[in-house]
Design a protein around this motif. Structure first.
Motif, PDB file in Angstrom:
ATOM      1  N   ASP A 188       0.868  -1.172   0.000  1.00  0.00           N
ATOM      2  CA  ASP A 188       0.000   0.000   0.000  1.00  0.00           C
ATOM      3  C   ASP A 188       0.910   1.228   0.000  1.00  0.00           C
ATOM      4  OD1 ASP A 188      -1.654   2.130   0.528  1.00  0.00           O
ATOM      5  OD2 ASP A 188      -2.848   1.073   2.023  1.00  0.00           O
ATOM      6  N   PRO A 189       0.957   1.998  -1.078  1.00  0.00           N
ATOM      7  CA  PRO A 189       1.886   3.141  -1.138  1.00  0.00           C
ATOM      8  C   PRO A 189       1.584   4.226  -0.121  1.00  0.00           C
ATOM      9  CG  PRO A 189       0.351   3.192  -2.988  1.00  0.00           C
ATOM     10  CD  PRO A 189       0.143   1.875  -2.299  1.00  0.00           C
ATOM     11  N   GLU A 190       0.389   4.189   0.457  1.00  0.00           N
ATOM     12  CA  GLU A 190       0.011   5.209   1.434  1.00  0.00           C
ATOM     13  C   GLU A 190       0.484   4.867   2.849  1.00  0.00           C
ATOM     14  OE1 GLU A 190      -1.507   8.043   0.553  1.00  0.00           O
ATOM     15  OE2 GLU A 190      -1.445   7.367  -1.534  1.00  0.00           O
ATOM     16  N   VAL A 191       0.934   3.624   3.054  1.00  0.00           N
ATOM     17  CA  VAL A 191       1.272   3.163   4.406  1.00  0.00           C
ATOM     18  C   VAL A 191       2.704   2.638   4.422  1.00  0.00           C
ATOM     19  CG1 VAL A 191       0.602   1.644   6.308  1.00  0.00           C
ATOM     20  CG2 VAL A 191      -1.144   2.521   4.754  1.00  0.00           C
ATOM     21  N   PRO A 192       3.509   2.999   5.442  1.00  0.00           N
ATOM     22  CA  PRO A 192       4.917   2.591   5.462  1.00  0.00           C
ATOM     23  C   PRO A 192       5.112   1.088   5.663  1.00  0.00           C
ATOM     24  CG  PRO A 192       4.502   4.410   6.992  1.00  0.00           C
ATOM     25  CD  PRO A 192       3.174   3.883   6.567  1.00  0.00           C
ATOM     26  N   ASP A 193       6.152   0.533   5.024  1.00  0.00           N
ATOM     27  CA  ASP A 193       6.570  -0.831   5.308  1.00  0.00           C
ATOM     28  C   ASP A 193       7.151  -0.893   6.716  1.00  0.00           C
ATOM     29  OD1 ASP A 193       5.846  -1.687   2.784  1.00  0.00           O
ATOM     30  OD2 ASP A 193       7.835  -1.316   1.935  1.00  0.00           O
ATOM     31  N   TYR A 194       7.071  -2.070   7.313  1.00  0.00           N
ATOM     32  CA  TYR A 194       7.584  -2.200   8.674  1.00  0.00           C
ATOM     33  C   TYR A 194       8.871  -3.012   8.705  1.00  0.00           C
ATOM     34  CZ  TYR A 194       5.526  -6.929   8.731  1.00  0.00           C
ATOM     35  OH  TYR A 194       5.206  -8.242   8.455  1.00  0.00           O
ATOM     36  N   GLU A 195       9.641  -2.845   9.775  1.00  0.00           N
ATOM     37  CA  GLU A 195      10.817  -3.661  10.068  1.00  0.00           C
ATOM     38  C   GLU A 195      10.440  -4.642  11.163  1.00  0.00           C
ATOM     39  OE1 GLU A 195      15.308  -3.272  12.011  1.00  0.00           O
ATOM     40  OE2 GLU A 195      13.930  -1.571  12.025  1.00  0.00           O
ATOM     41  N   SER A 196      10.683  -5.929  10.936  1.00  0.00           N
ATOM     42  CA  SER A 196      10.383  -6.949  11.937  1.00  0.00           C
ATOM     43  C   SER A 196      11.589  -7.162  12.837  1.00  0.00           C
ATOM     44  CB  SER A 196      10.005  -8.272  11.245  1.00  0.00           C
ATOM     45  OG  SER A 196       9.659  -9.248  12.212  1.00  0.00           O
ATOM     46  N   LEU A 197      11.398  -6.988  14.146  1.00  0.00           N
ATOM     47  CA  LEU A 197      12.461  -7.208  15.119  1.00  0.00           C
ATOM     48  C   LEU A 197      12.379  -8.583  15.767  1.00  0.00           C
ATOM     49  CD1 LEU A 197      12.748  -3.792  16.997  1.00  0.00           C
ATOM     50  CD2 LEU A 197      13.975  -4.584  14.980  1.00  0.00           C
ATOM     51  N   ALA A 198      11.206  -9.222  15.684  1.00  0.00           N
ATOM     52  CA  ALA A 198      11.045 -10.545  16.280  1.00  0.00           C
ATOM     53  C   ALA A 198       9.963 -11.318  15.541  1.00  0.00           C
ATOM     54  CB  ALA A 198      10.690 -10.440  17.760  1.00  0.00           C
ATOM     55  N   ILE A 199      10.201 -12.623  15.369  1.00  0.00           N
ATOM     56  CA  ILE A 199       9.194 -13.518  14.791  1.00  0.00           C
ATOM     57  C   ILE A 199       8.899 -14.630  15.795  1.00  0.00           C
ATOM     58  CG2 ILE A 199       9.885 -13.031  12.405  1.00  0.00           C
ATOM     59  CD1 ILE A 199      11.378 -15.721  12.424  1.00  0.00           C
ATOM     60  N   TYR A 200       7.762 -15.297  15.596  1.00  0.00           N
ATOM     61  CA  TYR A 200       7.420 -16.439  16.442  1.00  0.00           C
ATOM     62  C   TYR A 200       8.207 -17.660  15.965  1.00  0.00           C
ATOM     63  CZ  TYR A 200       3.439 -13.625  17.987  1.00  0.00           C
ATOM     64  OH  TYR A 200       2.649 -12.639  18.509  1.00  0.00           O
ATOM     65  N   SER A 201       8.871 -18.329  16.919  1.00  0.00           N
ATOM     66  CA  SER A 201       9.573 -19.565  16.571  1.00  0.00           C
ATOM     67  C   SER A 201       8.876 -20.793  17.159  1.00  0.00           C
ATOM     68  CB  SER A 201      11.029 -19.507  17.043  1.00  0.00           C
ATOM     69  OG  SER A 201      11.108 -19.281  18.436  1.00  0.00           O
ATOM     70  N   SER A 202       7.790 -20.591  17.876  1.00  0.00           N
ATOM     71  CA  SER A 202       6.910 -21.673  18.305  1.00  0.00           C
ATOM     72  C   SER A 202       5.479 -21.188  18.112  1.00  0.00           C
ATOM     73  CB  SER A 202       7.169 -22.071  19.763  1.00  0.00           C
ATOM     74  OG  SER A 202       6.746 -21.047  20.652  1.00  0.00           O
ATOM     75  N   GLU A 203       4.509 -22.015  18.404  1.00  0.00           N
ATOM     76  CA  GLU A 203       3.145 -21.607  18.096  1.00  0.00           C
ATOM     77  C   GLU A 203       2.137 -22.121  19.104  1.00  0.00           C
ATOM     78  OE1 GLU A 203       2.078 -23.143  14.313  1.00  0.00           O
ATOM     79  OE2 GLU A 203       2.169 -25.248  14.937  1.00  0.00           O
ATOM     80  N   ILE A 204       0.972 -21.491  19.076  1.00  0.00           N
ATOM     81  CA  ILE A 204      -0.218 -21.958  19.778  1.00  0.00           C
ATOM     82  C   ILE A 204      -1.286 -22.175  18.710  1.00  0.00           C
ATOM     83  CG2 ILE A 204      -2.070 -21.311  21.362  1.00  0.00           C
ATOM     84  CD1 ILE A 204      -0.052 -19.847  23.040  1.00  0.00           C
ATOM     85  N   ALA A 205      -1.866 -23.364  18.696  1.00  0.00           N
ATOM     86  CA  ALA A 205      -2.858 -23.697  17.675  1.00  0.00           C
ATOM     87  C   ALA A 205      -4.015 -24.436  18.334  1.00  0.00           C
ATOM     88  CB  ALA A 205      -2.238 -24.530  16.568  1.00  0.00           C
ATOM     89  N   LYS A 206      -4.800 -23.687  19.089  1.00  0.00           N
ATOM     90  CA  LYS A 206      -5.971 -24.233  19.780  1.00  0.00           C
ATOM     91  C   LYS A 206      -7.246 -23.760  19.077  1.00  0.00           C
ATOM     92  CE  LYS A 206      -3.451 -23.891  24.196  1.00  0.00           C
ATOM     93  NZ  LYS A 206      -3.453 -23.280  25.554  1.00  0.00           N
ATOM     94  N   LYS A 207      -8.373 -24.221  19.569  1.00  0.00           N
ATOM     95  CA  LYS A 207      -9.687 -23.752  19.109  1.00  0.00           C
ATOM     96  C   LYS A 207      -9.863 -23.901  17.597  1.00  0.00           C
ATOM     97  CE  LYS A 207      -9.695 -20.304  22.823  1.00  0.00           C
ATOM     98  NZ  LYS A 207      -9.890 -18.870  23.173  1.00  0.00           N
ATOM     99  N   GLY A 208      -9.293 -24.950  17.055  1.00  0.00           N
ATOM    100  CA  GLY A 208      -9.451 -25.203  15.627  1.00  0.00           C
ATOM    101  C   GLY A 208      -8.456 -24.498  14.727  1.00  0.00           C
ATOM    102  N   ALA A 209      -7.534 -23.736  15.298  1.00  0.00           N
ATOM    103  CA  ALA A 209      -6.521 -23.053  14.482  1.00  0.00           C
ATOM    104  C   ALA A 209      -5.554 -24.089  13.895  1.00  0.00           C
ATOM    105  CB  ALA A 209      -5.756 -22.049  15.329  1.00  0.00           C
ATOM    106  N   PRO A 210      -5.208 -23.965  12.627  1.00  0.00           N
ATOM    107  CA  PRO A 210      -4.305 -24.938  12.007  1.00  0.00           C
ATOM    108  C   PRO A 210      -2.879 -24.784  12.501  1.00  0.00           C
ATOM    109  CG  PRO A 210      -4.790 -23.169  10.471  1.00  0.00           C
ATOM    110  CD  PRO A 210      -5.661 -22.940  11.668  1.00  0.00           C
ATOM    111  N   GLU A 211      -2.163 -25.891  12.566  1.00  0.00           N
ATOM    112  CA  GLU A 211      -0.760 -25.851  12.937  1.00  0.00           C
ATOM    113  C   GLU A 211       0.094 -25.415  11.742  1.00  0.00           C
ATOM    114  OE1 GLU A 211       0.384 -29.590  14.538  1.00  0.00           O
ATOM    115  OE2 GLU A 211      -0.948 -29.459  16.282  1.00  0.00           O
TER     116      GLU A 211
END
Length: 274
Positions: free
Chosen positions: A195-218
């Motif tokens: 979106d040219p109207e909105v700035p790109d972001y810099e990621s400082l942290a990502i998830y390296s594990s997950e929570i996948a409850k309530k029907g959320a896919p792994e």
């Protein structure tokens, strides 16, 4: 000493004392001007704000002395221009949709203008949902989509983070990993089309594990962004998907971010992000 000499002495010393007093005033004024300035933080107070806001405020106040002046700000106060009295606006956990809809078009525009004019914005969990440009009620402060919107309520619990080199330096860590409390915050990802109207972001942290409850896919949560930042106009934006303020030992991440957000406004010259 004659009366004339006495009057002359009083006049001379009166001028001397006024001169000394003036110099002392300038000295103290200069010292204050070059010392640390109080950072004024507004925490959103309205529909959609959860109880975690109390922990967030505590993370700023505990041990900070007079460094932070923290107050709550309502929708009416935002619409009335009172954000101009603050350096940083915080939207805490709860419901991003309720907070966005409570702000309405007028309030969302006021927030964008505040940041564009040099203010700082911190979004935590719900506040991070709010900062994206993925919903009708979003603020559009970061060019991010919410990955797997259907399963946003994927559960609560501890998750692992992997931090970038910049993230390790930013939070002054000894290693590029951390465990943090997650409570159904957004899984942030790049949009397929910028979106040219909105700035790109810099990621400082990502998830390296997950929570996948309530029907959320792994296999969906890993690798999505958990902590991001960007510039927006003359201001700065930082978003946490998880909750450092609810994580023992990571509460100080909140004031670290607030310092960075306020730095641009308080700096006499533009500084590069550290």
């Amino acid at each position: 000493m004659t009366n004339v000499q006495l009057i002359a002495w009083i006049q001379m010393n009166g001028r001397t004392m006024r001169f000394i007093g003036g110099m002392l005033y300038l000295l103290f004024a200069s010292s204050s001007a070059f010392g640390e300035q109080c950072i004024r933080v507004a925490v959103f107070d309205g529909s959609g704000v959860g109880p975690s806001s109390k922990k967030l405020i505590a993370a700023l106040k505990e041990g900070s002395g007079d460094r932070y002046e923290v107050g709550r700000v309502t929708v009416d106060e935002i619409a009335g221009g009172e954000l101009a009295e603050f350096d940083v606006l915080v939207h805490p956990g709860g419901s991003g949709g309720k907070q966005g809809r409570a702000l309405g078009e007028e309030g969302r525009l006021a927030v964008r203008n505040f940041v564009r004019d040099g203010g700082g914005f911190l979004g935590v969990c719900a506040g991070a949902y709010l900062a994206t440009n993925d919903y009708s009620w979003s603020l559009g402060l970061i060019d991010a989509k919410v990955v797997d919107r259907k399963h946003w309520a994927r559960g609560n619990g501890p998750v692992d983070l992997e931090l970038s080199e910049q993230g390790v330096g930013f939070f002054e860590l000894d290693e590029p990993t951390a465990e943090i409390h997650y409570a159904q915050g957004p899984l942030l990802g790049r949009r397929e089309w910028d979106d040219p109207e909105v700035p790109d972001y810099e990621s400082l942290a990502i998830y390296s594990s997950e929570i996948a409850k309530k029907g959320a896919p792994e296999g969906v949560m890993k690798g999505t962004s958990a902590a991001v930042r960007c510039a927006y106009g003359d201001g700065r934006v930082f978003c946490f998907g998880p909750h450092p303020e609810l994580t023992d030992g990571l509460e100080h991440w909140i004031p670290v971010v607030v310092e960075w957000l306020a730095d641009e406004r308080h700096a006499t010259t533009t500084k590069a992000p550290r």
